[in-house]
Design a protein around this motif. Structure first.
Motif: not given
Lengths: 478, 478
Positions: B343, B272-273, B339-340, B276-278, B336
């Motif tokens: 997502g 997920a990270c 949120h990730a 989400w956080s590239k 994050d």
């Protein structure tokens, strides 16, 4: 040892139901209960001021359930209960002001479990800190809190004790994970747990810690332990003035340098220690005893940092106590400071002040208090856990000299008020007991005292738990 | 945004005196009071489960005295009061179950004093942790507690929050020196002080911390601060299995190695990270994010020690984030994570578990919980403040799928029960609110819950303070 007639004279009154409770305890506990005068007297005061208020009887329970039986009995008969550990409290916490039953926890002395992997343990309340350290040493662990006396851990929790190592390891507030408590109604409850943190409801553990037996009796404790440091190094350094010594401590703390202990002894106290503990190589000058814990590299770094600070304040060269034996001799002298100071004036009585202030105010607080003692013509050597902003004056007075006693009391009141005025507290670690009750409203305000009174009334509605201690009796409205 | 009709439907009832209180508040506070539906809705739930119970009105006081006026008014009219900080609580602490007044403290946002020499400060309750850090950075100080959200410090105290740095710096319990609290009766009291330790009476500071607004409203806090470390270094290390990652953490903690943060993300969370956080350069594998604080020598030593441990558990080579920018990217990804993870399944709802166990049980607790989520067919990525034994599962579920919701609830209950069975707690840092009420008796026993209820009844006899939270409503006898 005093006579029975004195015992009776010094108790203010006795609850009506006391005789019945004593009879019931005798039937239930046999020779684990006594009304012998000598034993009652030994349970009717702690250290510090020696005013005696003997309990009506002493009982030795062996389990939380037995404590529950005793409390249920006393609660039903409205008879006061005074918990007793090793008798080393300093603020009159043990005085049976209106008689009642002293519950001596010394036979509840089992180390119940040691969890080396979690660095915690569970002990009964009567285990002393030295007994605990003996039990865990082979696991490479230690319990750091060291109030000087070999106090029971239940007593240390009850008074929120700390001592020389608190600057690094915290006080009983920080190292206690959970408790078993017997409520005044006789119910055995558990607080906290074994997790390092929790957000589950009211923090009952912290509520009972420091409550001096006024809300219930602590019978077991879950405590944090620590790994014995790889390296322990100790040093002493002496200063030309008290101010320079204290300012050096303030600088060490403000720079965030890690020290395990940093203890101040003023010139008078050093004179006492040199004589009492046969310390050689020391001048009668303000002195810091310092200890460092950590890896070899960390300790070396801490020493260099502290040395830099003490040099800047004109401290003497560090005298190191690398060998365990040298270190022990130094700390034994520190621990014996109380007896050493009393040795300055044999036959005099004494009590100990306990101011604790924000570190930035420490030099000012000590200087003013020292000057006041001098102007009052009192001998009052100073020792202090100065890394926490906490210091003690051992105020010596002749009990037969009413004027000296008055001056001693004036100094004590003044030191408490000064600490409170500087944003601190009248007691860093000895507790309120009966001696500091008058400072409670000044320190906390009537509103906060009213909240404490409401908690006390809710949990101990019959007022049997160590009455007359901790919370002022003048009732304030919520 | 939901319609008014939904708001009304979701409040269970409303106290009879509410209309009168609202009229009085309107007269006294003018446009600092509102009954607008959108505002009420924004104050009627936190994060986590989104069930809405809107308050009847929202008011923004500007001082402790104004909070006192509001509470006195509500107390006289028996109208519920729900304190509100930034709305980031996770366990339903903000739900106005029976309507009432939401007291929004966001306008009490002054940093009252910063005492650099004592490394403490006094703030109003509405100051957020980021605002505080902004205000003290130039003094070389920081406030370490970091629960992810930019929460208010009053809210963090109320829920006994902690976060990623707690393994080194403690929780709100440890870093709070004192409070200003407004009692339900409307009285402004102060608890604690500025001294680092005190043995003066009941520990009201710790009683209010974690009480979730059920005993009064925290309006000011005296907080410890810390010097910005000379060196901050961060690293990440990845493992072949979740078990190896957790066992490495256990070894680090059991060896007593000092780390400032040690955070676990499982493979699902890393997936997920990364998306989400590239995040580049990471495998979708269990990962530790670690941070070291101290002098250059101390940090170098800590890194070597931790690297030795992670090597022994088959961890990948350390990837260092020396540059502030790299470090910030890594920790932003960690922050994050919520949120990730959401997502991963857009449109799904979620809640977060909060088990905290003794470190020796952590691997077992995480492994069993992970396996249970899989067997229930749930997506529930794991992140954790594992140095404290604390981990979170973000349990995703389709709100329209009753069976999935049931399975999600079953997992949550089971994780809480497992943590308690292992000597831990159902909540390490998020609190009880309404969602964990059922675990209270299991965790503490009826006797301890009875003591909490007695405290609640004594301090808030009308039951106006955040009713339905923290303490179960089924009454147990003392």
């Amino acid at each position: 040892m005093q006579s029975d007639s004195i015992l009776v004279r010094e108790s203010r009154s006795e609850a009506a139901g006391t005789a019945g409770v004593i009879a019931a305890l005798a039937a239930r506990f046999g020779d684990r209960m006594t009304t012998a005068a000598a034993v009652r007297e030994a349970h009717g005061r702690g250290e510090g001021l020696r005013d005696l208020f003997a309990p009506s009887a002493v009982v030795w329970p062996g389990s939380s359930a037995e404590v529950g039986e005793i409390l249920a009995l006393c609660n039903a008969a409205l008879v006061p209960v005074i918990p007793f550990g090793t008798g080393t409290s300093l603020e009159g916490q043990l005085q049976a002001l209106n008689g009642g039953i002293s519950v001596d926890l010394s036979r509840m002395d089992r180390v119940i479990e040691v969890n080396a992997g979690d660095m915690d343990c569970r002990v009964e309340a009567g285990v002393t800190r030295e007994a605990l350290n003996h039990a865990i040493r082979d696991a490479g662990l230690f319990f750091p809190l060291d109030p000087g006396a070999n106090a029971s851990l239940g007593g240390m929790a009850s008074t929120r004790a700390s001592g020389t190592n608190a600057v690094r390891y915290g006080t009983m507030r920080e190292v206690t994970l959970g408790l078993t408590v017997v409520t005044p109604q006789g119910r055995v409850i558990r607080t906290g747990g074994r997790a390092r943190k929790s957000a589950a409801g009211y923090d009952l553990t912290r509520l009972y810690i420091g409550s001096e037996g006024t809300l219930g009796i602590i019978t077991e404790l879950q405590l944090r332990l620590f790994g014995i440091p790889e390296t322990i190094s100790a040093a002493s350094v002496q200063f030309a003035s008290l101010g320079a010594a204290v300012e050096a401590v303030m600088a060490v703390m403000q720079m965030g340098i890690s020290v395990a202990r940093i203890e101040l002894l003023d010139a008078v106290q050093m004179r006492a220690c040199i004589a009492w503990s046969k310390l050689s190589g020391y001048a009668e000058a303000p002195t810091l005893f310092i200890e460092f814990h950590g890896s070899p590299a960390a300790v070396a770094e801490q020493i260099e940092q502290v040395r830099g600070v003490t040099d800047a304040f004109g401290g003497s060269a560090f005298a190191f106590a690398h060998a365990t034996e040298d270190r022990n001799r130094m700390w034994r002298a520190r621990h014996d400071a109380y007896h050493a100071a009393r040795g300055l004036a044999p036959g005099k009585d004494s009590f100990t002040t306990d101011a604790c202030v924000p570190i930035s105010r420490l030099a000012e607080c000590i200087a003013e208090s020292h000057a006041e003692a001098e102007s009052l013509g009192l001998t009052a050597p100073i020792v202090g856990h100065v890394g926490d902003g906490n210091f003690h004056m051992l105020v010596l007075f002749d009990p037969a000299d009413a004027d000296e006693r008055r001056r001693a009391d004036r100094l004590a009141t003044s030191v408490s008020e000064r600490a409170i005025r500087m944003g601190g507290t009248c007691t860093g670690e000895h507790g309120i007991g009966v001696h500091k009750l008058e400072a409670m409203v000044l320190e906390h305000g009537a509103g906060a005292v009213a909240v404490m009174q409401a908690v006390k009334a809710a949990l101990d509605p019959n007022g049997i738990m160590n009455p007359g201690k901790t919370v002022p009796s003048t009732v304030f409205p919520l």
